[in-house]
Design a protein around this motif. Sequence first.
Motif, mmCIF file in Angstrom:
data_model
loop_
_atom_site.group_PDB
_atom_site.id
_atom_site.type_symbol
_atom_site.label_atom_id
_atom_site.label_comp_id
_atom_site.label_asym_id
_atom_site.label_seq_id
_atom_site.Cartn_x
_atom_site.Cartn_y
_atom_site.Cartn_z
ATOM 1 N N LYS A 172 -11.372 7.262 -1.081
ATOM 2 C CA LYS A 172 -10.095 6.622 -0.396
ATOM 3 C C LYS A 172 -10.133 7.029 1.009
ATOM 4 C CE LYS A 172 -7.531 5.103 -4.216
ATOM 5 N NZ LYS A 172 -6.597 5.653 -5.070
ATOM 6 N N PRO A 173 -9.456 5.918 1.931
ATOM 7 C CA PRO A 173 -9.362 6.205 3.079
ATOM 8 C C PRO A 173 -8.217 7.505 3.348
ATOM 9 C CG PRO A 173 -8.133 4.300 2.643
ATOM 10 C CD PRO A 173 -8.897 4.643 1.548
ATOM 11 N N MET A 174 -8.774 8.361 4.451
ATOM 12 C CA MET A 174 -7.871 9.653 4.687
ATOM 13 C C MET A 174 -7.487 9.546 5.791
ATOM 14 S SD MET A 174 -7.132 12.830 3.708
ATOM 15 C CE MET A 174 -8.044 12.763 2.056
ATOM 16 N N LYS A 175 -5.926 9.734 6.136
ATOM 17 C CA LYS A 175 -5.362 9.764 7.082
ATOM 18 C C LYS A 175 -5.514 10.945 7.922
ATOM 19 C CE LYS A 175 -1.016 8.525 6.211
ATOM 20 N NZ LYS A 175 0.354 8.089 6.038
ATOM 21 N N GLY A 176 -5.981 10.971 9.152
ATOM 22 C CA GLY A 176 -5.964 12.124 10.095
ATOM 23 C C GLY A 176 -4.437 12.170 10.548
ATOM 24 N N MET A 177 -4.272 13.503 11.032
ATOM 25 C CA MET A 177 -2.636 13.651 11.150
ATOM 26 C C MET A 177 -2.281 14.582 12.378
ATOM 27 S SD MET A 177 0.054 12.999 9.281
ATOM 28 C CE MET A 177 -0.691 12.342 7.866
ATOM 29 N N VAL A 232 -3.747 5.452 0.657
ATOM 30 C CA VAL A 232 -4.214 6.011 1.694
ATOM 31 C C VAL A 232 -3.857 7.426 1.618
ATOM 32 C CG1 VAL A 232 -3.877 6.229 4.452
ATOM 33 C CG2 VAL A 232 -4.017 3.619 3.134
ATOM 34 N N LEU A 233 -4.885 8.249 1.617
ATOM 35 C CA LEU A 233 -4.587 9.582 1.231
ATOM 36 C C LEU A 233 -4.457 10.492 2.642
ATOM 37 C CD1 LEU A 233 -6.982 10.301 -1.595
ATOM 38 C CD2 LEU A 233 -5.003 8.832 -1.555
ATOM 39 N N VAL A 234 -3.704 11.868 2.356
ATOM 40 C CA VAL A 234 -3.631 12.749 3.318
ATOM 41 C C VAL A 234 -4.213 14.152 2.829
ATOM 42 C CG1 VAL A 234 -1.518 11.649 4.247
ATOM 43 C CG2 VAL A 234 -1.196 13.424 2.703
ATOM 44 N N HIS A 235 -4.373 15.098 3.810
ATOM 45 C CA HIS A 235 -5.229 16.315 3.425
ATOM 46 C C HIS A 235 -4.094 17.326 2.999
ATOM 47 C CE1 HIS A 235 -4.394 17.748 7.561
ATOM 48 N NE2 HIS A 235 -4.686 18.963 7.095
ATOM 49 N N GLY A 236 -2.772 16.935 3.429
ATOM 50 C CA GLY A 236 -1.649 17.851 3.041
ATOM 51 C C GLY A 236 -1.238 18.846 3.811
ATOM 52 N N GLU A 237 -1.871 19.181 4.890
ATOM 53 C CA GLU A 237 -1.441 20.014 6.237
ATOM 54 C C GLU A 237 -1.361 21.491 5.572
ATOM 55 O OE1 GLU A 237 1.836 18.384 8.375
ATOM 56 O OE2 GLU A 237 1.231 16.212 8.159
ATOM 57 N N VAL A 287 4.748 1.295 1.279
ATOM 58 C CA VAL A 287 5.518 2.335 0.242
ATOM 59 C C VAL A 287 5.366 3.674 0.523
ATOM 60 C CG1 VAL A 287 5.933 2.689 -2.283
ATOM 61 C CG2 VAL A 287 5.644 0.429 -1.406
ATOM 62 N N ASN A 288 6.370 4.554 1.039
ATOM 63 C CA ASN A 288 6.236 5.775 1.079
ATOM 64 C C ASN A 288 7.364 6.532 1.259
ATOM 65 O OD1 ASN A 288 5.670 4.161 4.218
ATOM 66 N ND2 ASN A 288 7.354 5.693 4.249
ATOM 67 N N PRO A 289 7.367 7.874 0.999
ATOM 68 C CA PRO A 289 8.667 8.591 1.022
ATOM 69 C C PRO A 289 9.338 8.889 2.554
ATOM 70 C CG PRO A 289 6.893 9.964 0.451
ATOM 71 C CD PRO A 289 6.304 8.489 0.765
ATOM 72 N N ASP A 290 10.279 9.255 2.866
ATOM 73 C CA ASP A 290 10.566 9.789 4.107
ATOM 74 C C ASP A 290 9.901 11.185 4.246
ATOM 75 O OD1 ASP A 290 12.785 8.239 4.352
ATOM 76 O OD2 ASP A 290 14.384 9.810 3.856
ATOM 77 N N CYS A 291 9.505 11.222 5.555
ATOM 78 C CA CYS A 291 8.863 12.415 6.124
ATOM 79 C C CYS A 291 7.829 13.177 5.118
ATOM 80 C CB CYS A 291 10.068 13.393 6.292
ATOM 81 S SG CYS A 291 11.072 12.951 7.654
ATOM 82 N N GLY A 292 7.592 14.519 5.419
ATOM 83 C CA GLY A 292 6.697 15.302 4.732
ATOM 84 C C GLY A 292 7.106 15.844 3.717
ATOM 85 N N LEU A 293 6.298 16.306 2.912
ATOM 86 C CA LEU A 293 6.955 16.820 1.693
ATOM 87 C C LEU A 293 6.824 18.544 1.556
ATOM 88 C CD1 LEU A 293 4.989 14.275 -0.669
ATOM 89 C CD2 LEU A 293 7.544 14.292 -0.253
ATOM 90 N N LYS A 294 6.359 19.001 2.694
ATOM 91 C CA LYS A 294 6.030 20.540 2.689
ATOM 92 C C LYS A 294 7.443 21.187 2.496
ATOM 93 C CE LYS A 294 6.878 22.240 7.279
ATOM 94 N NZ LYS A 294 5.996 22.613 8.567
ATOM 95 N N PRO A 342 0.991 -1.122 0.251
ATOM 96 C CA PRO A 342 -0.020 -0.182 0.095
ATOM 97 C C PRO A 342 0.886 1.298 0.041
ATOM 98 C CG PRO A 342 -0.217 -1.089 2.136
ATOM 99 C CD PRO A 342 0.686 -2.007 1.143
ATOM 100 N N THR A 343 0.402 2.093 -0.878
ATOM 101 C CA THR A 343 1.141 3.714 -0.868
ATOM 102 C C THR A 343 0.487 4.651 -0.194
ATOM 103 O OG1 THR A 343 -0.211 3.987 -2.801
ATOM 104 C CG2 THR A 343 2.130 3.035 -3.071
ATOM 105 N N THR A 344 1.478 5.566 0.537
ATOM 106 C CA THR A 344 1.000 6.529 1.348
ATOM 107 C C THR A 344 2.165 7.627 1.446
ATOM 108 O OG1 THR A 344 -0.497 7.344 3.233
ATOM 109 C CG2 THR A 344 1.576 5.849 3.747
ATOM 110 N N THR A 345 1.851 8.810 1.826
ATOM 111 C CA THR A 345 2.689 9.804 2.083
ATOM 112 C C THR A 345 2.695 10.009 3.758
ATOM 113 O OG1 THR A 345 1.447 11.771 1.609
ATOM 114 C CG2 THR A 345 2.492 10.797 -0.170
ATOM 115 N N ILE A 346 3.799 10.975 4.287
ATOM 116 C CA ILE A 346 3.818 11.049 5.693
ATOM 117 C C ILE A 346 3.054 12.096 6.014
ATOM 118 C CG2 ILE A 346 5.327 11.208 7.597
ATOM 119 C CD1 ILE A 346 5.579 8.723 5.663
ATOM 120 N N GLY A 347 2.484 13.025 5.014
ATOM 121 C CA GLY A 347 1.327 13.904 5.732
ATOM 122 C C GLY A 347 1.348 15.122 4.917
ATOM 123 N N SER A 348 2.377 16.131 4.795
ATOM 124 C CA SER A 348 2.209 17.463 4.413
ATOM 125 C C SER A 348 2.640 17.183 2.751
ATOM 126 C CB SER A 348 3.254 18.308 4.994
ATOM 127 O OG SER A 348 4.711 17.876 4.900
#
Length: 768
Positions: free
Chosen positions: A562-567, A495-500, A736-743, A443-449
């Motif tokens: 899609k499922p949205m991750k609270g952060m 698994v999605l995020v809202h992007g902060e 499967v995800n990157p390191d940390c947030g992408l902000k 499963p793919t996701t990101t770390i939030g931002s």
Amino acid sequence: MVQSSILGFPRIGGQRELKKVTESYWQGKVSVEDLLAKGKELRAHNWKLQQAAGVDIIPSNDFSYYDQVLDLSLLFNVIPDRYTKFDLAPIDVLFAMGRGLQRKATETTAAVDVTALEMVKWFDSNYHYVRPTFSHSTEFKLNQEAGLKPVNEFLEAKELGISTRPVVLGPISYLFLGKADKDSLDLDPISLLDKFLPVYKSLLAELKKAGANQVQIDEPILVLDLPESVQSKYKATFDALVGDESLPEIVLTTYFGDVRANLSAIKDLSVAGFHFDFVRVPEQFDDVAAILNDKQTLSVGIVDGRNIWKTDFSKASNFVNKAIEKLGKERVIVSTSSSLLHTPVDLNNEKKLDATIKDWFSFATQKLDEVVTIAKNVSGEDVAALLAANAASIKSRKESSITTNPKVQERLATIDESLSTRKVPFDDRLAAQKDKYNLPLFPTTTIGSFPQTKDIRINRNKFAKGELSAEDYEKFIEKEIETVVRFQEEIGLDVLVHGEPERNDMVQYFGEQLEGYAFTTGGWVQSYGSRYVRPPIVVGDVSRPKAMTVKESVYAQSITDKPMKGMLTGPVTCLRWSFPRDDVSQKVQALQLGLALRDEVQDLEKAGITVIQVDEPAIREGLPLRAGKERSDYLNWAAQSFRVATSGVENSTQIHSHFCYSDLDPNHIKALDADVVSIEFSKKDDPNYIQEFSNYPNHIGLGLFDIHSPRIPSKEEFITRIEEILKVYPANKFWVNPDCGLKTRGWTEVRESLTNMVEAAKHFRGKY
Ligand code: GLN
Ligand code: ZN
């Protein structure tokens, strides 16, 4: 007269001048001359400030365009070959090592594509240093082409009529804090000491030639548990560095902890003096004072370099007087506990702080006055007015009702096993979660931002200043969330995020909404490179008046299937990345934060957000530096506060957590009992390290690309990396995800990198 000294001053400038100019330089908007001129201006400003405050011993070479450890790697030619083959100017080599470099070919220059060196936390602080990276082919020498920075900066100050004491990280610490490069994994950096020492010594000789009579050599690793093989190096090393007219005197400096376990390593050194941190460990006084011979000086670190509370002059003076009684006035120096790098520049920049609370604080500029006043006081000068004002501030804080909240204290007393344990063990929860989310393998996701664009920052500022209505701001944020959601759907993340977009910073954002916190408008502290943070300040018992993140998450979930991750940011990180109280234990503060976050987690769940990530990137850095009871206690309360925050949910609710920046021991995070953890990993090349994670029981995403660097990994690169990890880590637990947030990244890089990452995940799905 007792002298005063500072171990290092923040280099970022009171208005973040250094960030602005370096980032403009990276963007090609200003020339290298402009960059260097600004650096020079900042250094001059800081030296003059210290001189005007009356500080006797003023440091030089505490400045850096990126990181002071990385500066040494450039200086000593510890530059892996991959950075030298492009014919870059030395300062660009420095930045390439610090943050990677990817540049298309032009008519006159070849294409460049190198990743950054590994960056790790500086001891237990939130500052990151770039790890010296050694190989069998490392050839130490003074890098004349780059210029001898410590010498140049010493001369620069001298030209201003200011005589400074250069600061250089010591040779043993420099090697010990480094690592072997991937082509030389069998290499123990400490084994390079014999080769390194003559070059280090030649730097000291150059400093002496330039007129430096004394240097501050930092050996902070002396507060760690050092193997005998390292301890035993000190005597010969420092014997080789002193004793001859051509070399400056050395003051051996340690900070952040207790050196007592390593006293035998430093007790017969012929250095001119020592510095110890008595803010952290006042109890070490008798033992460390006992190793001094009758000429050596003792620099008493008594003004906190790591926190922002006013020093209690009366207490500090008593402590220094104890040293004077033993050693005499000539041999005692009043100093900051560590470099002031870890504190904000100037309290006078704060215009919005409540006056009562502001009176309790002291930032770097104010700390200059503190060391000077304490030195004057113990010298017998009349500073009565300053002492009286100080006593009044200390009393005001002690007696203030702002700091206590009986309701919070009552609730704290209710914490027990059941409040900090999930209903069923992981395997049972996993079954419930599988049914609910039905995620594919890998499963793919990101770390939030997601990228915090200029537009976002402008609108956030406008809103803060009242130039944008709450309604318009909310609309703006919703639009940003929608962009991020659509993008993630488009490239096929699971698994999605809202992007902060609504968050200025992952801790400050929560601090601003919690009771018991104060926050600054200009209290920036360097975290790494050009990235600065503005830590909020825990002033009293912490509680949550109302939901903090529910609105944005609910909106984000409402526009996707899609499922949205609270952060959320976890209790330990909220604490570690704030300036904590010093009148209550860290455990109490973390558990209070845990309770506040528990309510937030439950509110999210109630609102239909059932994948919830509670970030704990700071958990590793908070680990006490030495093994023993303090460390095991820390691990217990850190994990407990996380579980207090996260255990009040249904089995099918999936709790994620994220960790970064450090050598994390998987055993330290097991007790958090998160269902899925993601870990910063992209710069870990050592297969043994990957191996350590193979028996982590729950699900794991090992970060696949470095978000601190602008370079874009290809799909093939992802595939290779995943294959490497799959050799030791099972496919059915693999996220499967990157390191940390992408902000901190731009959209172009994020778009391409994430697309390649998702494609790589799909490649493996086809195979399993
Ligand atoms: N959720 C945070 C983000 O994505 C985590 C940041 C961090 O790990 N430091 O920015
Ligand atoms: Zn991270």
